[in-house]
Motif scaffolding. Structure first.
Motif, PDB file in Angstrom:
ATOM      1  N   PHE A   1       0.793  -1.230   0.000  1.00 19.99           N
ATOM      2  CA  PHE A   1       0.000   0.000   0.000  1.00 19.99           C
ATOM      3  C   PHE A   1       0.831   1.290   0.000  1.00 19.99           C
ATOM      4  O   PHE A   1       0.387   2.297  -0.574  1.00 19.99           O
ATOM      5  N   PRO A   2       2.058   1.333   0.590  1.00 20.15           N
ATOM      6  CA  PRO A   2       2.802   2.602   0.535  1.00 20.15           C
ATOM      7  C   PRO A   2       3.174   3.030  -0.893  1.00 20.15           C
ATOM      8  O   PRO A   2       3.267   4.228  -1.173  1.00 20.15           O
ATOM      9  N   ILE A   3       3.359   2.082  -1.786  1.00 24.10           N
ATOM     10  CA  ILE A   3       3.647   2.430  -3.182  1.00 24.10           C
ATOM     11  C   ILE A   3       2.415   3.092  -3.792  1.00 24.10           C
ATOM     12  O   ILE A   3       2.518   4.094  -4.512  1.00 24.10           O
ATOM     13  N   LEU A   4       1.247   2.551  -3.499  1.00 22.93           N
ATOM     14  CA  LEU A   4       0.010   3.167  -3.985  1.00 22.93           C
ATOM     15  C   LEU A   4      -0.197   4.549  -3.381  1.00 22.93           C
ATOM     16  O   LEU A   4      -0.656   5.469  -4.064  1.00 22.93           O
ATOM     17  N   LEU A   5       0.145   4.695  -2.113  1.00 23.67           N
ATOM     18  CA  LEU A   5       0.032   5.997  -1.462  1.00 23.67           C
ATOM     19  C   LEU A   5       0.950   7.007  -2.154  1.00 23.67           C
ATOM     20  O   LEU A   5       0.553   8.141  -2.437  1.00 23.67           O
ATOM     21  N   SER A   6       2.155   6.581  -2.453  1.00 26.90           N
ATOM     22  CA  SER A   6       3.095   7.423  -3.180  1.00 26.90           C
ATOM     23  C   SER A   6       2.517   7.830  -4.531  1.00 26.90           C
ATOM     24  O   SER A   6       2.537   9.002  -4.910  1.00 26.90           O
ATOM     25  N   GLY A   7       1.983   6.858  -5.266  1.00 24.82           N
ATOM     26  CA  GLY A   7       1.381   7.142  -6.567  1.00 24.82           C
ATOM     27  C   GLY A   7       0.191   8.079  -6.456  1.00 24.82           C
ATOM     28  O   GLY A   7       0.026   8.992  -7.266  1.00 24.82           O
ATOM     29  N   SER A   8      -0.616   7.872  -5.435  1.00 24.04           N
ATOM     30  CA  SER A   8      -1.780   8.730  -5.231  1.00 24.04           C
ATOM     31  C   SER A   8      -1.358  10.179  -4.990  1.00 24.04           C
ATOM     32  O   SER A   8      -1.936  11.112  -5.559  1.00 24.04           O
ATOM     33  N   ILE A   9      -0.340  10.365  -4.189  1.00 21.63           N
ATOM     34  CA  ILE A   9       0.161  11.719  -3.895  1.00 21.63           C
ATOM     35  C   ILE A   9       0.751  12.355  -5.155  1.00 21.63           C
ATOM     36  O   ILE A   9       0.452  13.515  -5.480  1.00 21.63           O
ATOM     37  N   ILE A  10       1.576  11.608  -5.865  1.00 21.64           N
ATOM     38  CA  ILE A  10       2.231  12.164  -7.055  1.00 21.64           C
ATOM     39  C   ILE A  10       1.205  12.487  -8.139  1.00 21.64           C
ATOM     40  O   ILE A  10       1.256  13.553  -8.755  1.00 21.64           O
ATOM     41  N   PHE A  11       0.246  11.590  -8.361  1.00 18.01           N
ATOM     42  CA  PHE A  11      -0.782  11.887  -9.370  1.00 18.01           C
ATOM     43  C   PHE A  11      -1.661  13.059  -8.946  1.00 18.01           C
ATOM     44  O   PHE A  11      -2.099  13.847  -9.788  1.00 18.01           O
TER      45      PHE A  11
ATOM     46  N   VAL B   1      -8.559   6.526  -7.572  1.00 14.37           N
ATOM     47  CA  VAL B   1      -8.584   5.054  -7.676  1.00 14.37           C
ATOM     48  C   VAL B   1      -7.559   4.445  -6.726  1.00 14.37           C
ATOM     49  O   VAL B   1      -7.859   3.478  -6.010  1.00 14.37           O
ATOM     50  N   TYR B   2      -6.350   4.996  -6.701  1.00 16.10           N
ATOM     51  CA  TYR B   2      -5.321   4.480  -5.799  1.00 16.10           C
ATOM     52  C   TYR B   2      -5.754   4.628  -4.344  1.00 16.10           C
ATOM     53  O   TYR B   2      -5.550   3.717  -3.537  1.00 16.10           O
ATOM     54  N   ALA B   3      -6.336   5.774  -4.009  1.00 14.34           N
ATOM     55  CA  ALA B   3      -6.775   6.004  -2.624  1.00 14.34           C
ATOM     56  C   ALA B   3      -7.865   5.003  -2.229  1.00 14.34           C
ATOM     57  O   ALA B   3      -7.814   4.432  -1.127  1.00 14.34           O
ATOM     58  N   ILE B   4      -8.812   4.778  -3.112  1.00 19.03           N
ATOM     59  CA  ILE B   4      -9.852   3.765  -2.830  1.00 19.03           C
ATOM     60  C   ILE B   4      -9.213   2.388  -2.724  1.00 19.03           C
ATOM     61  O   ILE B   4      -9.569   1.591  -1.852  1.00 19.03           O
ATOM     62  N   GLY B   5      -8.239   2.119  -3.605  1.00 22.80           N
ATOM     63  CA  GLY B   5      -7.522   0.844  -3.548  1.00 22.80           C
ATOM     64  C   GLY B   5      -6.828   0.635  -2.213  1.00 22.80           C
ATOM     65  O   GLY B   5      -6.840  -0.468  -1.656  1.00 22.80           O
ATOM     66  N   ILE B   6      -6.247   1.700  -1.677  1.00 19.29           N
ATOM     67  CA  ILE B   6      -5.600   1.617  -0.357  1.00 19.29           C
ATOM     68  C   ILE B   6      -6.624   1.272   0.714  1.00 19.29           C
ATOM     69  O   ILE B   6      -6.379   0.413   1.571  1.00 19.29           O
TER      70      ILE B   6
ATOM     71  N   ALA C   1      -8.432  -5.955  -4.382  1.00 22.73           N
ATOM     72  CA  ALA C   1      -8.179  -4.512  -4.459  1.00 22.73           C
ATOM     73  C   ALA C   1      -7.319  -4.197  -5.680  1.00 22.73           C
ATOM     74  O   ALA C   1      -7.541  -3.179  -6.350  1.00 22.73           O
ATOM     75  N   TYR C   2      -6.355  -5.049  -6.004  1.00 26.40           N
ATOM     76  CA  TYR C   2      -5.499  -4.792  -7.157  1.00 26.40           C
ATOM     77  C   TYR C   2      -6.250  -4.973  -8.476  1.00 26.40           C
ATOM     78  O   TYR C   2      -5.905  -4.337  -9.471  1.00 26.40           O
TER      79      TYR C   2
ATOM     80  N   LYS D   1      -8.966  -2.907   4.302  1.00 27.81           N
ATOM     81  CA  LYS D   1     -10.085  -3.805   4.639  1.00 27.81           C
ATOM     82  C   LYS D   1      -9.655  -5.260   4.487  1.00 27.81           C
ATOM     83  O   LYS D   1      -9.952  -6.099   5.331  1.00 27.81           O
ATOM     84  N   GLU D   2      -8.925  -5.557   3.407  1.00 27.51           N
ATOM     85  CA  GLU D   2      -8.440  -6.927   3.201  1.00 27.51           C
ATOM     86  C   GLU D   2      -7.464  -7.337   4.291  1.00 27.51           C
ATOM     87  O   GLU D   2      -7.530  -8.469   4.805  1.00 27.51           O
ATOM     88  N   LEU D   3      -6.561  -6.440   4.653  1.00 31.03           N
ATOM     89  CA  LEU D   3      -5.584  -6.747   5.701  1.00 31.03           C
ATOM     90  C   LEU D   3      -6.283  -7.005   7.036  1.00 31.03           C
ATOM     91  O   LEU D   3      -5.885  -7.904   7.783  1.00 31.03           O
ATOM     92  N   LYS D   4      -7.311  -6.240   7.307  1.00 32.67           N
ATOM     93  CA  LYS D   4      -8.084  -6.447   8.530  1.00 32.67           C
ATOM     94  C   LYS D   4      -8.793  -7.795   8.505  1.00 32.67           C
ATOM     95  O   LYS D   4      -8.792  -8.525   9.492  1.00 32.67           O
ATOM     96  N   THR D   5      -9.359  -8.140   7.363  1.00 32.53           N
ATOM     97  CA  THR D   5     -10.035  -9.428   7.210  1.00 32.53           C
ATOM     98  C   THR D   5      -9.042 -10.584   7.287  1.00 32.53           C
ATOM     99  O   THR D   5      -9.331 -11.614   7.893  1.00 32.53           O
ATOM    100  N   ASP D   6      -7.859 -10.400   6.677  1.00 30.15           N
ATOM    101  CA  ASP D   6      -6.815 -11.426   6.710  1.00 30.15           C
ATOM    102  C   ASP D   6      -6.351 -11.694   8.142  1.00 30.15           C
ATOM    103  O   ASP D   6      -6.006 -12.827   8.481  1.00 30.15           O
ATOM    104  N   ALA D   7      -6.337 -10.654   8.966  1.00 33.27           N
ATOM    105  CA  ALA D   7      -5.841 -10.782  10.338  1.00 33.27           C
ATOM    106  C   ALA D   7      -6.826 -11.523  11.242  1.00 33.27           C
ATOM    107  O   ALA D   7      -6.438 -12.046  12.280  1.00 33.27           O
ATOM    108  N   VAL D   8      -8.086 -11.542  10.841  1.00 33.32           N
ATOM    109  CA  VAL D   8      -9.123 -12.187  11.679  1.00 33.32           C
ATOM    110  C   VAL D   8      -9.089 -13.678  11.559  1.00 33.32           C
ATOM    111  O   VAL D   8      -8.597 -14.335  10.816  1.00 33.32           O
TER     112      VAL D   8
END
Length: 184
Positions: A23-33, A167-172, A133-134, A177-184
Motif C-alpha cells: 500500500f505505501p507504493i500506492l500511497l506514493s502514486g496517489s500523492i504524485i498523481f 482510484v489508488y486512494a480507494i484501492g488503499i 483490491a489490485y 479492509k483486506e488486511l483487517k479481514t486477513d488478520a481475523v
C-alpha cells in the motif's frame, strides 16, 4: 521455517504480512498523481509532459521512503515473491520509450498512455497479494485513462491524474479492509 520447505501459499502470506500488500507504493502514486493534477494550471503542456515522464520514476523511490517510515517491508530478500514483485515493477522501465514516442508525436495522449500501461502493471499483484483490491486498481486506472484520456483529451492532464489518485486512494482503503479481514 526452512526456505526450501515453504509452500507458495506461505510465501504469499509472508509477503502480505511484511509488505502490507504494497500500500505505501500506492500511497506514493496517489500523492504524485494528485500533484500532477495541478500542473496544467501553472505550466504549459511541454514541461507538464516532461514532468509526467520523469515524475513517474519518483513513485517507487518515494514509496520506499513511505515504507521505511511506516515499517513496511516491501523488499524482502528471503521471499522469492518479493523478487517477482520487483521484476513486475521494473518492467515498467520498458514503457519509457513508448512514453517518449507519444510525447514527441501526440503529447496530448500521454495521460491515456501512462494510465493504460501503468494501470495494467498492477494486475499480477492481484495474485501475489491474493487481493481483489489490485483488480479494482487495474480496472479503475485503465478504464479512467481510456475514457478520460481518450475522449476528454483537452482535460486529460487534469482528469486522468485526479481519477488515478482517487482510484489508488480507494484501492488503499480496500487493501486496509483486506488486511483487517486477513488478520481475523
Amino acid at each position: 521455517m526452512n526456505y526450501l520447505n515453504k509452500t507458495l501459499e506461505q510465501f504469499q502470506t509472508d509477503m502480505i504480512l511484511a509488505a502490507k500488500k504494497g500500500f505505501p507504493i500506492l500511497l506514493s502514486g496517489s500523492i504524485i498523481f494528485l500533484l500532477f493534477t495541478f500542473l496544467p494550471f501553472v505550466l504549459p503542456l511541454k514541461p507538464v509532459c516532461l514532468i509526467w515522464i520523469l515524475g513517474m520514476s519518483a513513485i517507487f523511490p518515494f514509496g520506499l521512503v513511505l515504507c521505511k517510515m511506516m515499517n513496511v517491508h516491501l523488499l524482502s530478500t528471503d521471499n522469492p515473491l518479493s523478487v517477482l514483485g520487483g521484476m513486475i515493477a521494473a518492467a515498467q522501465a520498458f514503457f519509457i520509450p513508448v512514453f517518449i514516442l507519444v510525447y514527441r508525436h501526440m503529447p496530448e495522449y500521454l495521460p491515456f498512455t501512462i494510465g493504460l500501461l501503468g494501470g495494467s502493471h498492477f494486475l499480477p499483484y492481484m495474485w501475489i497479494y491474493r487481493s481483489k483490491a489490485y483488480l479494482f486498481i487495474t480496472l479503475g486506472t485503465c478504464s479512467s485513462a481510456l475514457v478520460l484520456g481518450g475522449y476528454f483529451v483537452e482535460q486529460a492532464f487534469t482528469l486522468v491524474p485526479l481519477a488515478t489518485s482517487i482510484v489508488y486512494a480507494i484501492g488503499i482503503l480496500l487493501i486496509f479492509k483486506e488486511l483487517k479481514t486477513d488478520a481475523v
